[in-house]
Design an enzyme around this catalytic site. Structure first.
Site, short mmCIF file in Angstrom:
data_model
loop_
_atom_site.label_atom_id
_atom_site.label_comp_id
_atom_site.label_asym_id
_atom_site.label_seq_id
_atom_site.Cartn_x
_atom_site.Cartn_y
_atom_site.Cartn_z
CD GLU A 78 -2.88 3.27 -6.43
OE1 GLU A 78 -3.69 2.39 -6.62
OE2 GLU A 78 -2.09 2.72 -5.70
CG HIS A 82 -2.66 -0.82 -7.21
ND1 HIS A 82 -3.21 -0.04 -6.13
CD2 HIS A 82 -2.73 -2.14 -6.56
CE1 HIS A 82 -3.41 -0.84 -5.00
NE2 HIS A 82 -3.14 -2.07 -5.27
NE ARG A 133 -4.14 -1.32 -0.11
CZ ARG A 133 -4.08 -2.40 -1.10
NH1 ARG A 133 -3.16 -2.70 -1.92
NH2 ARG A 133 -5.36 -3.22 -1.17
#
Length: 325
Positions: A263, A282, A234
């Site tokens: 993001e 991601h 994370r």
């Protein structure tokens, strides 16, 4: 009974789609996978029974706007994009899908580690620019020490491959029992004990008040000069300003991030100007195999709760709501 699901992205793995279709569920998807306002609009106007949450924010406003909502399942394991407190106040269990994408995340972790050690993005750029730069400054990982923060499913899989290429492995994870099988890895009593040993530091832990920005000015200073940081967990685990400084001044050789605090990464983010920083969008759990497994797990867990109030307790991040049911 027909259940209505909202999936907060534009698609769902085939295994999950099949389970929901077999159960005669109605499934809605977002038009824009990054639009939190669209999530709120839909949940305020449609009586959803369940939400399968991807990476876009699932806010307190959205949760409160849908009084029929009975279950939320994260498509993955990190719930920082979900207002768990708001769900708890509404008596809604929030589930995750642990271990379903562990292999894919572990493989990306290893790929990023090897890319950083051998500077592959630099060499790819040189070839693309028409140059043939045969620099010998790539690093072998054999004989180096890998430090893992978190030693769950992903960390253990990374450790096995690291051992196979000749690395020593140390880890810090206060949640692991003292009598557990460490699979040849050495346990450290604290993060501060681990950091000076880690030629490569790889993060595999959730975001909590204790772990938020655990990688900061002080912790980066404890790493060996020229070490590598990998984060496929994370973005909130890392103080991004401190990381940028460590990459600029040579404290770190390189870093690779599959996730950042906000993001998608802003177009003017300072990270974009750092040549020794790799960023992927991601994608750790985004292989067809992992997406299918995660989708099946999310769909199956939601249906189990909706049909008969059955829940996989280790996957529930707010089990206190179960006492109200």
């Amino acid at each position: 009974m027909t259940y209505r699901f909202l999936v907060t992205t534009t698609s769902l793995g085939q295994g999950g789609r099949n389970l929901l279709a077999d159960a005669h569920c109605v499934v809605d998807y977002l038009d824009n996978a990054n639009d939190a306002a669209e999530v709120e609009r839909r949940m305020s106007s449609v009586p959803y029974d369940a939400v399968i949450s991807r990476t876009v924010e699932l806010s307190a406003k959205a949760i409160a706007a849908c009084p029929t909502l009975k279950i939320i399942c994260k498509h993955g394991v990190g719930v920082t994009n979900i207002d768990v407190e708001a769900a708890t106040q509404q008596g809604i269990p929030v589930l995750t899908t642990p271990a379903t994408n562990a292999q894919s995340v572990a493989e990306l972790t290893l790929a990023l580690m090897l890319n950083c050690a051998r500077r592959l993005p630099f060499f790819q750029h040189e070839v693309a620019a028409g140059r043939w730069t045969r620099s010998g400054d790539g690093e072998e990982l054999q004989g180096k020490t890998l430090g893992l923060v978190g030693f769950g499913e992903i960390g253990r899989r990374v450790a096995r491959v690291a051992h196979a290429i000749g690395m020593q492995v140390v880890f810090f994870d206060p949640a692991i029992a003292a009598d557990a099988d460490f699979a040849g890895a050495q346990r450290c009593a604290s993060l501060d004990d681990l950091l000076p040993l880690a030629d490569v530091l790889s993060l595999h832990c959730p975001v909590t008040p204790k772990t938020r920005q655990m990688i900061n000015v002080n912790s980066l200073a404890l790493l060996p000069q020229g070490s590598i940081l990998i984060n496929t967990a994370r973005g909130e685990l890392v103080d991004e300003e401190a990381l940028a400084t460590a990459l600029q001044n040579g404290q770190l050789r390189a870093a690779a991030l599959d996730t950042v605090a906000q993001e998608p990464l802003a177009a003017d983010h300072p990270f974009r100007a750092l040549p020794n920083l790799m960023i992927t969008p991601h994608i750790g759990g985004s292989t067809p195999q992992a997406l299918d497994a995660v989708a099946q797990s999310a769909a199956r867990q939601c249906l189990a709760w909706l049909d008969n109030q059955h829940i996989h307790l280790p996957a529930c991040v707010n089990p206190q709501v179960l006492n109200r049911s």
